[in-house]
Design a protein around this motif. Sequence first.
Motif, PDB file in Angstrom:
ATOM      1  N   ILE A 401       0.837  -1.205   0.000  1.00 63.31           N
ATOM      2  CA  ILE A 401       0.000   0.000   0.000  1.00 63.31           C
ATOM      3  C   ILE A 401       0.867   1.248   0.000  1.00 63.31           C
ATOM      4  O   ILE A 401       0.611   2.216  -0.713  1.00 63.31           O
ATOM      5  CB  ILE A 401      -0.942  -0.010   1.216  1.00 63.31           C
ATOM      6  CG1 ILE A 401      -1.858  -1.242   1.155  1.00 63.31           C
ATOM      7  CG2 ILE A 401      -1.771   1.258   1.285  1.00 63.31           C
ATOM      8  CD1 ILE A 401      -2.732  -1.411   2.372  1.00 63.31           C
ATOM      9  N   ARG A 537     -11.905   3.593  -0.272  1.00 64.39           N
ATOM     10  CA  ARG A 537     -12.075   4.130   1.081  1.00 64.39           C
ATOM     11  C   ARG A 537     -10.932   5.068   1.442  1.00 64.39           C
ATOM     12  O   ARG A 537     -11.149   6.129   2.032  1.00 64.39           O
ATOM     13  CB  ARG A 537     -12.140   2.983   2.097  1.00 64.39           C
ATOM     14  CG  ARG A 537     -12.369   3.481   3.530  1.00 64.39           C
ATOM     15  CD  ARG A 537     -12.456   2.369   4.542  1.00 64.39           C
ATOM     16  NE  ARG A 537     -11.175   1.707   4.708  1.00 64.39           N
ATOM     17  CZ  ARG A 537     -10.934   0.801   5.656  1.00 64.39           C
ATOM     18  NH1 ARG A 537     -11.884   0.451   6.495  1.00 64.39           N
ATOM     19  NH2 ARG A 537      -9.755   0.225   5.747  1.00 64.39           N
ATOM     20  N   LYS A 538      -9.695   4.695   1.084  1.00 69.68           N
ATOM     21  CA  LYS A 538      -8.544   5.541   1.386  1.00 69.68           C
ATOM     22  C   LYS A 538      -8.692   6.890   0.684  1.00 69.68           C
ATOM     23  O   LYS A 538      -8.439   7.954   1.280  1.00 69.68           O
ATOM     24  CB  LYS A 538      -7.261   4.833   0.922  1.00 69.68           C
ATOM     25  CG  LYS A 538      -5.987   5.612   1.190  1.00 69.68           C
ATOM     26  CD  LYS A 538      -5.696   5.722   2.668  1.00 69.68           C
ATOM     27  CE  LYS A 538      -4.354   6.373   2.912  1.00 69.68           C
ATOM     28  NZ  LYS A 538      -4.057   6.556   4.347  1.00 69.68           N
ATOM     29  N   GLU A 541     -11.413   9.045   2.356  1.00 68.55           N
ATOM     30  CA  GLU A 541     -10.948   9.592   3.628  1.00 68.55           C
ATOM     31  C   GLU A 541      -9.937  10.708   3.424  1.00 68.55           C
ATOM     32  O   GLU A 541      -9.945  11.709   4.148  1.00 68.55           O
ATOM     33  CB  GLU A 541     -10.339   8.466   4.474  1.00 68.55           C
ATOM     34  CG  GLU A 541     -11.396   7.474   4.967  1.00 68.55           C
ATOM     35  CD  GLU A 541     -10.772   6.282   5.672  1.00 68.55           C
ATOM     36  OE1 GLU A 541      -9.531   6.137   5.610  1.00 68.55           O
ATOM     37  OE2 GLU A 541     -11.524   5.491   6.274  1.00 68.55           O
ATOM     38  N   LEU A 542      -9.040  10.551   2.424  1.00 68.96           N
ATOM     39  CA  LEU A 542      -8.072  11.607   2.145  1.00 68.96           C
ATOM     40  C   LEU A 542      -8.759  12.884   1.672  1.00 68.96           C
ATOM     41  O   LEU A 542      -8.246  13.985   1.848  1.00 68.96           O
ATOM     42  CB  LEU A 542      -7.063  11.136   1.089  1.00 68.96           C
ATOM     43  CG  LEU A 542      -6.020  10.115   1.568  1.00 68.96           C
ATOM     44  CD1 LEU A 542      -5.190   9.622   0.397  1.00 68.96           C
ATOM     45  CD2 LEU A 542      -5.112  10.738   2.621  1.00 68.96           C
TER      46      LEU A 542
END
Length: 725
Positions: A401, A537-538, A541-542
């Motif tokens: 990641i 999702r990442k 959220e960012l």
Amino acid sequence: MAQKLTKKQSISQHYTHRLCKADGSYFWIKWQFYRDENSSEYYIIGEDTSELKRINSAFTALETVTDTGYWEIDLDTSQLYWSDYVHRIHETDQLTFKPKLDDGIKFYHPDAIPTLTSGLQKLEKTGESYSIDLNFITNKGKNLIVNATGFSEVINGRVVRNFGTFKDLTMQKEDEILRQGLEQRIVLALKAAKIGVWDYDIENDHLIWDDRLFEIYGCSRDSFKGRLQDWSNSVFPDDLDAAEKVFAQAIKSHTYFNHEFRVITDTGEIRSVLGMAACIYDVNNNPIKVTGVNIDLTESNRIKNDLKAISERAQHSAQLAEKMAEKAKAADLQKSAFLANISHEIRTPISGVIGLVDMLLDDAEVNQISEDKRQYYLGLIKSSSRHLLSIITDILDFSKIEAGKISITNQPFDLLQLVEELINDFKHRAAEKSLKLDYLSAGMEVGLFVGDPHRLKQILYNLLGNAIKFTQTGTISVRVRLNKKTQEQANLVCSVIDTGIGIEQDKLCVLFEPFEQVDSSAKRRAQGTGLGLPISRKLVELMGGSINVDSEFGLGSNFTIRIPFGIYSESSLTDAPANKGDTDNIPGHIFESCHALVAEDNDINQLVIQNLLAQLNITCTLANDGEEALAQLDGEAAGFYNFILMDCQMPKLDGFETTRLIRQDDKYQQVKNIPIIALTANAMASDKEKCFEAGMNGYLSKPVTKSILSDKIIELLQDSKDTNT
């Protein structure tokens, strides 16, 4: 048994029956009536088809056992035949789907079609056979890996028939990847623990050592004959008798061999080794094979002899680790927490292993220690080693990641246009599966918003793609609304609802976890490593938003994202800079009376650059392409410009050619040496070199901050001043 024939009929339909011979054996016969038109006499003509039925039965059995289908094509008639199993892999109905060669090729992934086509062409022209593994898409959209083989029948030097096999390798390939991953973890564990592995065939007196064992015993492969005597010759003479007795007793009593002894290397060095082994027995309870490991304890014994010094060094190392963690925390709180946690987690099992080994070695009568106590200590050592292995595995997964670090940009974009373009694109995809795509929006205003359009499109693309991928019938509903919070910010709420396979409640907890599969039999084939939703999702959220899912197994799913976006204004792009340097105050007089020519074809980029320059108190003139830029420099206004910001890719005349003309054409003599800064989205090292080769003085990759742009302008203007002086 046979139907009555009319006078006009000469041949009846075929019949197949199982008959009994005189010797009592059975055979199959295919027969029919014939009538002689002249004599009106009737005849029965039959054919023994027993061998053909055996062949067909054998073919069916072979196809079932091997999971392999059969195909063939007659090149004279272009008739293509698929066996039942081939139809099953393609997910087609053999009663209604009559395959043609072009139809069969369309099932393959576009990247695989050239390879298959090339193989078929060679097969048809020269008879050269092939066996290739290819990516394949079934009639119902499943992604598979298949093996296709092709052979030919040649008559009189001409290929008249092609035939071959067809097999689904998907599960086999996935199992192979899992097996390789497991083997790699085992190898890493053995290397980390410095463990050597050996196998001994008792019946044939055949001994096998891995590379690590040769290192432990300090001998070369050239002198190793693969016999038990090779081991005996390496053991320290005083320790050999006891080791052999313990080894023999372990085999006799069906217990584990666990014994420490010394060995002598080829160079005369004495090393301490801990040997562990287990025996395999045949059906008659006779020992046939022993598998074991050796651990080099030499270094542990050295540590024991100077435990105090090692403890001091360990404490010093721990202090350094803590100081390093504190320094890292000041620079990056998240990474420092990660490093501190890993530092603790790694040192804990290592300390456990060293401490437990020392406890085993600390007893002068180590050979007299109780078996229960020894097994207890070794169990703790094994547990600590496994814990250490799990940590290493987590680090490797985390690095996958980390290697794809992402950043969120802030730029003006048309939100309504982005969403509608994406919906129009997916309407065609839904139609291909006979699905309805229902789109409704509310509060979507026409205008510019500030955010990252590329990442938003990536998120929506993933959600819509998954919805269509896992929905076989029904409707994909997209509901989008824009809620204004303030004059400067609005919240986008988008729900993607499908009538697909749904998700079981107990699987929702792993849905957004990296490398997790909700359905190992279907979803894995569709999503590969399963990183789509975790990445989405990442990204959400960012961007300061959230994502959640409601699902009922067998009925469908509802994914909803909520993301805040800025409402575009003159200051919206610089109110919340990503780096501190972007807000550094720049004296207003430093660019007094400075005028720039900006060659940029993108309207939004023009707006951004114009805004940045305005903040630096720099006046600018815009040119939509290279030709317009040259027109500005051809005349009295040429000396009006202090520098040029040049985009590289523009219509009519790109930035490279425009720069070459400025530098080389006498028509632009007045501005021949004007500073030219490349301001482009091309960010490769080769792009930078290309800019300098064209005659540009500076290079900045988009997006650029005010401070970076200011520094580059000051640098080039100063260089230009020094050159002219």
